[in-house]
Design a protein around this motif. Sequence first.
Motif, PDB file in Angstrom:
ATOM      1  N   THR A  66       0.841  -1.198   0.000  1.00 20.32           N
ATOM      2  CA  THR A  66       0.000   0.000   0.000  1.00 20.32           C
ATOM      3  C   THR A  66       0.876   1.248   0.000  1.00 20.32           C
ATOM      4  OG1 THR A  66      -1.807  -1.146   1.120  1.00 20.32           O
ATOM      5  CG2 THR A  66      -1.762   1.252   1.305  1.00 20.32           C
ATOM      6  N   ARG A  67       1.910   1.262   0.818  1.00 22.76           N
ATOM      7  CA  ARG A  67       2.804   2.428   0.888  1.00 22.76           C
ATOM      8  C   ARG A  67       3.553   2.606  -0.423  1.00 22.76           C
ATOM      9  NH1 ARG A  67       5.035   5.448   5.113  1.00 22.76           N
ATOM     10  NH2 ARG A  67       6.339   7.065   4.188  1.00 22.76           N
ATOM     11  N   GLU A  68       4.005   1.506  -1.017  1.00 27.86           N
ATOM     12  CA  GLU A  68       4.720   1.609  -2.289  1.00 27.86           C
ATOM     13  C   GLU A  68       3.829   2.206  -3.373  1.00 27.86           C
ATOM     14  OE1 GLU A  68       6.290  -2.281  -3.103  1.00 27.86           O
ATOM     15  OE2 GLU A  68       7.736  -2.143  -1.457  1.00 27.86           O
ATOM     16  N   GLN A  69       2.562   1.789  -3.421  1.00 30.69           N
ATOM     17  CA  GLN A  69       1.619   2.343  -4.396  1.00 30.69           C
ATOM     18  C   GLN A  69       1.384   3.831  -4.115  1.00 30.69           C
ATOM     19  OE1 GLN A  69       0.315   0.878  -7.019  1.00 30.69           O
ATOM     20  NE2 GLN A  69      -1.575   1.921  -7.530  1.00 30.69           N
ATOM     21  N   PHE A  70       1.229   4.190  -2.848  1.00 23.63           N
ATOM     22  CA  PHE A  70       1.065   5.595  -2.470  1.00 23.63           C
ATOM     23  C   PHE A  70       2.270   6.416  -2.933  1.00 23.63           C
ATOM     24  CE2 PHE A  70       1.909   9.100   0.427  1.00 23.63           C
ATOM     25  CZ  PHE A  70       0.713   9.798   0.383  1.00 23.63           C
ATOM     26  N   GLU A  71       3.468   5.925  -2.676  1.00 26.40           N
ATOM     27  CA  GLU A  71       4.686   6.643  -3.059  1.00 26.40           C
ATOM     28  C   GLU A  71       4.759   6.821  -4.575  1.00 26.40           C
ATOM     29  OE1 GLU A  71       6.816   8.069  -1.043  1.00 26.40           O
ATOM     30  OE2 GLU A  71       6.097   7.242   0.836  1.00 26.40           O
ATOM     31  N   ARG A  72       4.413   5.768  -5.331  1.00 26.38           N
ATOM     32  CA  ARG A  72       4.482   5.834  -6.799  1.00 26.38           C
ATOM     33  C   ARG A  72       3.443   6.765  -7.396  1.00 26.38           C
ATOM     34  NH1 ARG A  72       5.050   0.226  -6.548  1.00 26.38           N
ATOM     35  NH2 ARG A  72       2.859  -0.013  -7.050  1.00 26.38           N
ATOM     36  N   GLN A  73       2.220   6.728  -6.866  1.00 24.01           N
ATOM     37  CA  GLN A  73       1.118   7.421  -7.522  1.00 24.01           C
ATOM     38  C   GLN A  73       0.734   8.753  -6.886  1.00 24.01           C
ATOM     39  OE1 GLN A  73      -0.072   6.439 -10.396  1.00 24.01           O
ATOM     40  NE2 GLN A  73       1.227   4.633 -10.369  1.00 24.01           N
ATOM     41  N   VAL A  74       0.936   8.921  -5.596  1.00 27.41           N
ATOM     42  CA  VAL A  74       0.499  10.142  -4.925  1.00 27.41           C
ATOM     43  C   VAL A  74       1.704  11.002  -4.546  1.00 27.41           C
ATOM     44  CG1 VAL A  74      -0.765  11.127  -2.964  1.00 27.41           C
ATOM     45  CG2 VAL A  74      -1.590   9.023  -4.057  1.00 27.41           C
ATOM     46  N   ALA A  75       2.573  10.485  -3.708  1.00 26.15           N
ATOM     47  CA  ALA A  75       3.683  11.281  -3.176  1.00 26.15           C
ATOM     48  C   ALA A  75       4.546  11.879  -4.278  1.00 26.15           C
ATOM     49  CB  ALA A  75       4.532  10.429  -2.238  1.00 26.15           C
ATOM     50  N   ARG A  76       4.733  11.141  -5.331  1.00 30.87           N
ATOM     51  CA  ARG A  76       5.571  11.613  -6.439  1.00 30.87           C
ATOM     52  C   ARG A  76       5.003  12.887  -7.089  1.00 30.87           C
ATOM     53  NH1 ARG A  76       6.906   6.974 -10.344  1.00 30.87           N
ATOM     54  NH2 ARG A  76       8.305   6.500  -8.654  1.00 30.87           N
ATOM     55  N   GLN A  77       3.674  13.046  -7.029  1.00 34.58           N
ATOM     56  CA  GLN A  77       3.041  14.187  -7.685  1.00 34.58           C
ATOM     57  C   GLN A  77       2.819  15.381  -6.745  1.00 34.58           C
ATOM     58  OE1 GLN A  77      -0.214  13.381 -10.425  1.00 34.58           O
ATOM     59  NE2 GLN A  77       0.186  11.188 -10.188  1.00 34.58           N
ATOM     60  N   LEU A  78       3.073  15.198  -5.461  1.00 35.33           N
ATOM     61  CA  LEU A  78       2.873  16.283  -4.504  1.00 35.33           C
ATOM     62  C   LEU A  78       4.196  17.008  -4.245  1.00 35.33           C
ATOM     63  CD1 LEU A  78       0.575  14.547  -1.866  1.00 35.33           C
ATOM     64  CD2 LEU A  78      -0.084  15.867  -3.882  1.00 35.33           C
ATOM     65  N   PRO A  79       4.125  18.323  -3.973  1.00 39.29           N
ATOM     66  CA  PRO A  79       5.373  19.035  -3.661  1.00 39.29           C
ATOM     67  C   PRO A  79       6.024  18.518  -2.379  1.00 39.29           C
ATOM     68  CG  PRO A  79       3.463  20.528  -3.566  1.00 39.29           C
ATOM     69  CD  PRO A  79       2.972  19.210  -4.030  1.00 39.29           C
ATOM     70  N   ARG A  80       5.211  18.012  -1.462  1.00 41.16           N
ATOM     71  CA  ARG A  80       5.726  17.404  -0.229  1.00 41.16           C
ATOM     72  C   ARG A  80       4.613  16.555   0.389  1.00 41.16           C
ATOM     73  NH1 ARG A  80       4.053  22.231   0.948  1.00 41.16           N
ATOM     74  NH2 ARG A  80       2.909  22.716   2.823  1.00 41.16           N
ATOM     75  N   VAL A  81       4.998  15.616   1.233  1.00 38.67           N
ATOM     76  CA  VAL A  81       4.053  14.808   1.991  1.00 38.67           C
ATOM     77  C   VAL A  81       4.414  14.954   3.461  1.00 38.67           C
ATOM     78  CG1 VAL A  81       3.202  12.480   2.476  1.00 38.67           C
ATOM     79  CG2 VAL A  81       3.699  13.152   0.120  1.00 38.67           C
ATOM     80  N   GLN A  82       3.457  15.431   4.234  1.00 36.68           N
ATOM     81  CA  GLN A  82       3.653  15.595   5.677  1.00 36.68           C
ATOM     82  C   GLN A  82       3.159  14.327   6.369  1.00 36.68           C
ATOM     83  OE1 GLN A  82       2.922  20.409   5.771  1.00 36.68           O
ATOM     84  NE2 GLN A  82       1.325  19.130   6.565  1.00 36.68           N
ATOM     85  N   THR A  83       4.056  13.419   6.645  1.00 34.61           N
ATOM     86  CA  THR A  83       3.698  12.162   7.287  1.00 34.61           C
ATOM     87  C   THR A  83       3.652  12.371   8.791  1.00 34.61           C
ATOM     88  OG1 THR A  83       4.787  10.944   5.523  1.00 34.61           O
ATOM     89  CG2 THR A  83       4.274   9.727   7.542  1.00 34.61           C
ATOM     90  N   ARG A  84       2.456  12.243   9.347  1.00 36.08           N
ATOM     91  CA  ARG A  84       2.298  12.411  10.794  1.00 36.08           C
ATOM     92  C   ARG A  84       2.533  11.096  11.529  1.00 36.08           C
ATOM     93  NH1 ARG A  84      -2.551  15.473  14.014  1.00 36.08           N
ATOM     94  NH2 ARG A  84      -1.398  15.631  15.958  1.00 36.08           N
ATOM     95  N   LEU A  85       2.002  10.004  10.958  1.00 33.87           N
ATOM     96  CA  LEU A  85       2.161   8.683  11.564  1.00 33.87           C
ATOM     97  C   LEU A  85       2.382   7.643  10.480  1.00 33.87           C
ATOM     98  CD1 LEU A  85      -0.784   8.537  14.141  1.00 33.87           C
ATOM     99  CD2 LEU A  85       1.651   8.646  14.701  1.00 33.87           C
ATOM    100  N   GLU A  86       3.195   6.639  10.789  1.00 33.59           N
ATOM    101  CA  GLU A  86       3.358   5.453   9.956  1.00 33.59           C
ATOM    102  C   GLU A  86       2.962   4.268  10.815  1.00 33.59           C
ATOM    103  OE1 GLU A  86       7.494   5.721   8.963  1.00 33.59           O
ATOM    104  OE2 GLU A  86       7.062   6.756   7.084  1.00 33.59           O
TER     105      GLU A  86
END
Length: 174
Positions: A66-86
């Motif tokens: 799930t995280r790998e898909q998020f990184e490939r499809q979402v995080a890559r297109q955002l200027p930054r990702v503010q991760t509060r919790l993993e």
Amino acid sequence: SLLAFDCDLGLIEGEVSHPDLHCEPWLEDELLVFCAPGHPLAAAGRADNATLAAQDWILREPGSGTREQFERQVARQLPRVQTRLELEHTEAIKRAVESGLGIGCLSRLALREAFRRGSLFEVATPDFDLRRRFHIVRHARRHESSAVQAFRQMCDAVCGAAERTSELALPFIP
């Protein structure tokens, strides 16, 4: 575990490319961005990339499909990702988002009941293609035992003719 012959079968949320593993496509799934009912995005119903980049995210741990898909499809297109919790558990992520700690991104299948109850809301993200495929994986040199065959028959019976997780007829959970 499959490579070490410690288990017979794996149901996974991604693909494997190892010569000793046989990977068979199973069901199509999709990840969704979601929030708590009181979150401003619940009323908006959708979010652009700038809005998503300004959010606190509650995410699966690095290395999960799930995280790998998020990184490939979402995080890559955002200027930054503010991760509060993993977090390692889907239910923990859902509870953290329900508590208003941030927004999340999980499988439609995992969110289905929470959406029905109204404890979480989907946030439309038309800029992302979050579809993925679940696979059945086994060791290519391992004999498929009668127990594995029976388990696969049970999976087929539960899934019926469904090709996507959104088509599964799951029992009602009050």
